[in-house]
Design a protein around this motif. Structure first.
Motif, PDB file in Angstrom:
ATOM      1  N   ARG A 355       0.836  -1.211   0.000  1.00 34.72           N
ATOM      2  CA  ARG A 355       0.000   0.000   0.000  1.00 34.72           C
ATOM      3  C   ARG A 355       0.867   1.257   0.000  1.00 34.72           C
ATOM      4  NH1 ARG A 355      -3.065  -3.049   3.754  1.00 34.72           N
ATOM      5  NH2 ARG A 355      -2.101  -1.917   5.487  1.00 34.72           N
ATOM      6  N   ARG A 356       1.933   1.228   0.789  1.00 36.17           N
ATOM      7  CA  ARG A 356       2.860   2.367   0.809  1.00 36.17           C
ATOM      8  C   ARG A 356       3.475   2.580  -0.572  1.00 36.17           C
ATOM      9  NH1 ARG A 356       5.001   6.830   3.700  1.00 36.17           N
ATOM     10  NH2 ARG A 356       7.171   7.105   3.110  1.00 36.17           N
ATOM     11  N   ALA A 357       3.914   1.512  -1.184  1.00 34.85           N
ATOM     12  CA  ALA A 357       4.550   1.620  -2.503  1.00 34.85           C
ATOM     13  C   ALA A 357       3.582   2.189  -3.530  1.00 34.85           C
ATOM     14  CB  ALA A 357       5.056   0.249  -2.939  1.00 34.85           C
ATOM     15  N   GLU A 358       2.358   1.718  -3.523  1.00 36.20           N
ATOM     16  CA  GLU A 358       1.381   2.198  -4.497  1.00 36.20           C
ATOM     17  C   GLU A 358       1.041   3.661  -4.253  1.00 36.20           C
ATOM     18  OE1 GLU A 358      -2.799   0.702  -6.552  1.00 36.20           O
ATOM     19  OE2 GLU A 358      -2.081  -0.246  -4.706  1.00 36.20           O
ATOM     20  N   ALA A 359       0.924   4.060  -2.970  1.00 36.95           N
ATOM     21  CA  ALA A 359       0.615   5.457  -2.652  1.00 36.95           C
ATOM     22  C   ALA A 359       1.719   6.399  -3.110  1.00 36.95           C
ATOM     23  CB  ALA A 359       0.396   5.602  -1.143  1.00 36.95           C
ATOM     24  N   LEU A 360       2.961   5.894  -3.160  1.00 38.03           N
ATOM     25  CA  LEU A 360       4.088   6.711  -3.606  1.00 38.03           C
ATOM     26  C   LEU A 360       4.443   6.437  -5.071  1.00 38.03           C
ATOM     27  CD1 LEU A 360       6.407   6.827  -0.476  1.00 38.03           C
ATOM     28  CD2 LEU A 360       4.618   8.395  -1.185  1.00 38.03           C
ATOM     29  N   LEU A 361       3.456   5.977  -5.820  1.00 39.03           N
ATOM     30  CA  LEU A 361       3.519   5.899  -7.282  1.00 39.03           C
ATOM     31  C   LEU A 361       4.467   4.827  -7.806  1.00 39.03           C
ATOM     32  CD1 LEU A 361       3.587   9.741  -8.086  1.00 39.03           C
ATOM     33  CD2 LEU A 361       1.616   8.251  -7.669  1.00 39.03           C
ATOM     34  N   ALA A 362       4.814   3.835  -6.994  1.00 41.16           N
ATOM     35  CA  ALA A 362       5.603   2.721  -7.505  1.00 41.16           C
ATOM     36  C   ALA A 362       4.721   1.870  -8.420  1.00 41.16           C
ATOM     37  CB  ALA A 362       6.134   1.870  -6.351  1.00 41.16           C
ATOM     38  N   PRO A 363       5.183   1.508  -9.604  1.00 45.14           N
ATOM     39  CA  PRO A 363       4.358   0.698 -10.499  1.00 45.14           C
ATOM     40  C   PRO A 363       4.058  -0.673  -9.901  1.00 45.14           C
ATOM     41  CG  PRO A 363       6.235   1.661 -11.663  1.00 45.14           C
ATOM     42  CD  PRO A 363       6.477   1.867 -10.198  1.00 45.14           C
ATOM     43  N   VAL A 364       2.786  -0.983  -9.731  1.00 42.58           N
ATOM     44  CA  VAL A 364       2.380  -2.299  -9.231  1.00 42.58           C
ATOM     45  C   VAL A 364       2.424  -3.272 -10.396  1.00 42.58           C
ATOM     46  CG1 VAL A 364       0.528  -3.626  -8.158  1.00 42.58           C
ATOM     47  CG2 VAL A 364       0.938  -1.262  -7.454  1.00 42.58           C
ATOM     48  N   LEU A 365       3.092  -4.394 -10.194  1.00 47.66           N
ATOM     49  CA  LEU A 365       3.305  -5.344 -11.282  1.00 47.66           C
ATOM     50  C   LEU A 365       2.227  -6.417 -11.279  1.00 47.66           C
ATOM     51  CD1 LEU A 365       7.160  -5.786 -10.927  1.00 47.66           C
ATOM     52  CD2 LEU A 365       5.937  -4.379 -12.595  1.00 47.66           C
ATOM     53  N   PRO A 366       1.601  -6.628 -12.432  1.00 52.22           N
ATOM     54  CA  PRO A 366       0.633  -7.729 -12.520  1.00 52.22           C
ATOM     55  C   PRO A 366       1.367  -9.055 -12.467  1.00 52.22           C
ATOM     56  CG  PRO A 366       1.013  -6.777 -14.691  1.00 52.22           C
ATOM     57  CD  PRO A 366       1.765  -5.924 -13.713  1.00 52.22           C
ATOM     58  N   ARG A 367       0.743 -10.052 -11.864  1.00 50.10           N
ATOM     59  CA  ARG A 367       1.368 -11.373 -11.762  1.00 50.10           C
ATOM     60  C   ARG A 367       0.468 -12.428 -12.376  1.00 50.10           C
ATOM     61  NH1 ARG A 367       2.540 -13.908  -6.749  1.00 50.10           N
ATOM     62  NH2 ARG A 367       4.004 -15.153  -7.948  1.00 50.10           N
ATOM     63  N   ARG A 368       1.089 -13.312 -13.148  1.00 48.02           N
ATOM     64  CA  ARG A 368       0.373 -14.492 -13.629  1.00 48.02           C
ATOM     65  C   ARG A 368       0.421 -15.529 -12.514  1.00 48.02           C
ATOM     66  NH1 ARG A 368       2.043 -19.145 -16.004  1.00 48.02           N
ATOM     67  NH2 ARG A 368       4.192 -18.368 -16.160  1.00 48.02           N
ATOM     68  N   ARG A 369      -0.716 -15.697 -11.832  1.00 47.48           N
ATOM     69  CA  ARG A 369      -0.712 -16.517 -10.635  1.00 47.48           C
ATOM     70  C   ARG A 369      -1.740 -17.630 -10.754  1.00 47.48           C
ATOM     71  NH1 ARG A 369      -2.500 -14.832  -4.663  1.00 47.48           N
ATOM     72  NH2 ARG A 369      -4.230 -14.101  -5.883  1.00 47.48           N
ATOM     73  N   ALA A 370      -1.304 -18.853 -10.492  1.00 44.76           N
ATOM     74  CA  ALA A 370      -2.213 -19.993 -10.465  1.00 44.76           C
ATOM     75  C   ALA A 370      -2.991 -19.981  -9.148  1.00 44.76           C
ATOM     76  CB  ALA A 370      -1.422 -21.293 -10.612  1.00 44.76           C
ATOM     77  N   PRO A 371      -4.118 -20.690  -9.098  1.00 42.51           N
ATOM     78  CA  PRO A 371      -4.938 -20.676  -7.874  1.00 42.51           C
ATOM     79  C   PRO A 371      -4.170 -21.085  -6.622  1.00 42.51           C
ATOM     80  CG  PRO A 371      -6.156 -21.658  -9.697  1.00 42.51           C
ATOM     81  CD  PRO A 371      -4.761 -21.450 -10.189  1.00 42.51           C
ATOM     82  N   LYS A 372      -3.183 -21.963  -6.746  1.00 44.84           N
ATOM     83  CA  LYS A 372      -2.457 -22.445  -5.568  1.00 44.84           C
ATOM     84  C   LYS A 372      -1.267 -21.564  -5.194  1.00 44.84           C
ATOM     85  CE  LYS A 372      -3.605 -27.346  -6.233  1.00 44.84           C
ATOM     86  NZ  LYS A 372      -3.048 -28.730  -6.407  1.00 44.84           N
TER      87      LYS A 372
END
Length: 609
Positions: A355-372
């Motif tokens: 949350r801190r990183a996102e509030a300070l404009l750090a790019p949030v990286l999408p992840r290809r994540r399996a259900p497990k």
């Protein structure tokens, strides 16, 4: 508070600068006159473009060499001013910056300066314009903010106020406490810039080395507090003259600029983003590679064991002690050699850190994540390194480690997949990571790691590279369990990128180096001249220095203790360092960096890669 940025702070055309400022979240801009003169757009089109982007034009600047001049010259200045005020009306902005004169015609006469500024303000008022008078640090007769304020106060005109510029104030060593005594409504504008503490001509310092608040050595936050105490309620605006920023891509620079103001507002109590969550350790370092075999051979010689494999991705976990290296051979990865792509940071509150990183404009990286897959939040550092926020793993709470299936006991040693069981070299953990930054991201990287991750920055150091200077600055958490050395230099690898390295801590670097070499590993050779110099500088036990020379071990000592370290050959863009650090030694062997860099260049030349 509203935020603004001078167009001179960014690279590109005026349209590109405005777009970058808007996308980074700025509320307004200062239009620098040179940017307007070079633009093919009319003032009306610039005004419309700003409106479309949600930007106000907060200031037009600069107007130079106006006051305290002979009457004939002042008449010409008023003619020039009338033209600019009409231009401002077309732009839709109501405040102009007037810099204290540097003209050889200017007289040292406060009464004359006040009278002429009052006449200028009379003319400005006809166009609905306010005049913000600023003391240039190199002004001919007016060079301090308090002197400029005395002239404004003497003129006593409603359309005349002062502009405060943190660089001009702090570079001269002026005490900003007096700002609190200026009526807030007479502070028409506040321009902010930081700078490294340098001993040089103030004009050159100003024109080339300004940086964003938090990236230099000035107490910009303290100055802002005084302005707020005075009652200033205008925008916080950045005016940065910097050779690097003017050549770097405008978009990332604008984001870095906005981040600096977010952190500044937090420090003066104007905002409350999520609190910093300081990482408590390094969970893993992830290498990406098109060919696992050279990396596996190197890790095996270092004593690492391939202990696990990700259940859904081509990622192997190699471990020795608390040092964990992931080797990723995914098909979508870069094909230009092994690189350090990601770091797992142990965090007491991974979600809070994200949350801190996102509030300070750090790019949030999408992840290809399996259900497990374990839920892991990741952001991108300025150099593109992925930073994962991980809970500390335990047998009861395996966290990210649950994504991996143990393999060390299931597969034969020495297969093509890189499964090797190391004999162990006494490696205990990752001591530090060294990340070489793109040339235009060094200051941004320092601010990012300090503000987003809550790490403490050490002093910047310069070391000699065979082809230039390498600048380095370490960031660390309080107990040293997380250490990241950020550097930028002149000597890239063949693909245009600089090498990175992982330093591994051991209690006995001599034993570790011997075991590594006995396992087929190659250590970087150091020149005999280096050891001759060591013999002159320090006392060693009999045979100790000869051992260091045989193994390529470097040595340093400071008030806190001793530091011994050696290096492997480079694979792709990555090499490893074995380090033996006494607890109170806080450095990284910077004294030895020129020798190491020269040895690496020699090794590369001899091997052709």
């Amino acid at each position: 508070m509203r935020t603004s940025i001078a167009t001179v702070s960014l690279s590109g055309s005026l349209t590109e600068k405005l777009t970058a400022a808007s996308r980074a979240g700025f509320d307004g801009v200062e239009i620098f006159e040179n940017d307007l003169l070079a633009s093919p757009l009319t003032p009306e089109e610039i005004r419309a473009r700003c409106a479309d982007l949600g930007l106000t034009i907060d200031l037009y600047q600069p107007m130079r060499d106006i006051e305290a001049v002979p009457e004939a010259e002042f008449a010409r200045n008023l003619r020039r001013a009338r033209h600019k005020f009409e231009l401002m009306r077309r732009l839709g902005t109501d405040t102009v910056l007037v810099c204290s004169s540097v003209s050889p015609l200017a007289e040292d006469d406060d009464a004359l300066a006040a009278a002429q500024l009052s006449q200028l303000a009379d003319l400005a008022q006809e166009f609905g314009v306010r005049v913000a008078y600023e003391a240039l640090a190199w002004g001919r007769h007016v060079s301090t903010y308090d002197h400029a304020w005395r002239i404004v106060e003497r003129a006593d005109h409603p359309a005349l106020g002062t502009c405060l510029d943190s660089f001009h104030i702090l570079s001269r060593g002026s005490d900003p406490k007096g700002i609190a005594d200026i009526p807030g409504e007479k502070i028409f504008f506040l321009q902010l810039a930081d700078a490294p503490l340098l001993a040089m001509d103030v004009l050159q310092w100003s024109r080339h080395y300004r940086c964003f608040p938090g990236q230099g050595g000035f107490d910009v936050a303290g100055l802002v507090r005084h302005a707020l105490t005075a009652g200033y309620d205008g925008p916080l605006s950045l005016e940065i003259f910097n050779d690097v920023f003017r050549q770097a891509e405008a978009g990332p620079t604008a984001v870095d600029a906005q981040r600096s103001l977010l952190v500044l507002q937090e420090s003066v109590g104007l905002s409350r983003p999520p609190a910093p969550v300081v990482p408590t350790g390094i969970a893993f370092a992830e290498l990406v590679t098109p060919d696992a075999e050279p990396v596996s051979a190197l890790l095996g010689a270092l004593g690492f064991t391939r202990t696990a494999r990700h259940h859904g991705k081509p990622v192997d976990l190699w471990q020795q002690g608390d040092a964990r290296i992931l080797v990723n051979t995914g098909p979508a990865l870069r094909r230009d050699g092994t690189a350090l792509a990601a770091i797992g940071l142990e965090s007491p509150d991974p979600e809070g850190a994200a949350r801190r990183a996102e509030a300070l404009l750090a790019p949030v990286l999408p992840r290809r994540r399996a259900p497990k897959d374990a839920p892991l939040d990741a952001v991108a550092a300025p150099d593109g390194t992925e930073l994962f926020f991980c809970a500390r793993t335990t047998p009861e709470l395996p966290g990210w480690r649950a994504d991996f299936t143990d393999t060390a006991s299931q597969l034969p040693t020495g297969t093509r997949t890189g499964t090797r069981t190391g004999t162990g070299t006494g490696i205990q953990r990752i001591d530090h990571l060294a990340l070489t930054q793109p040339w235009h991201h060094f200051d941004e990287a320092t601010l990012f790691h300090r503000s987003v991750l809550g790490l403490q920055a050490q002093e910047s150091v310069d070391v000699a590279d065979p082809y230039g200077l390498l600048r380095s600055r370490a960031v660390t958490n309080p107990d040293g369990s997380v250490r990241i050395a950020l550097s930028v230099g002149a000597a890239p690898t063949e693909d245009g990128a600089h090498a990175q390295h992982i330093a591994l801590a051991t209690e006995d670097v001599v034993a570790a180096a011997r075991r590594f070499r006995e396992s087929g590993g190659q250590l970087l050779r150091m020149p005999a001249n280096y050891y001759d110099d060591l013999a002159a500088r320090f006392d060693f036990a009999e045979g100790e220095l000869e051992t260091y020379q045989d193994l390529g071990i470097l040595y340093d000592r400071d008030a806190g203790g001793e530091f011994r370290h050696c290096y492997t050959r480079t694979v792709g863009r990555v090499f490893f360092e074995l380090v033996q650090r006494e607890p109170d030694y806080r450095g990284y062997g910077a004294q030895n960096a020129p020798v190491r860099l020269a040895a690496q260049h020699t090794a590369k030349r001899l091997t052709g890669g």
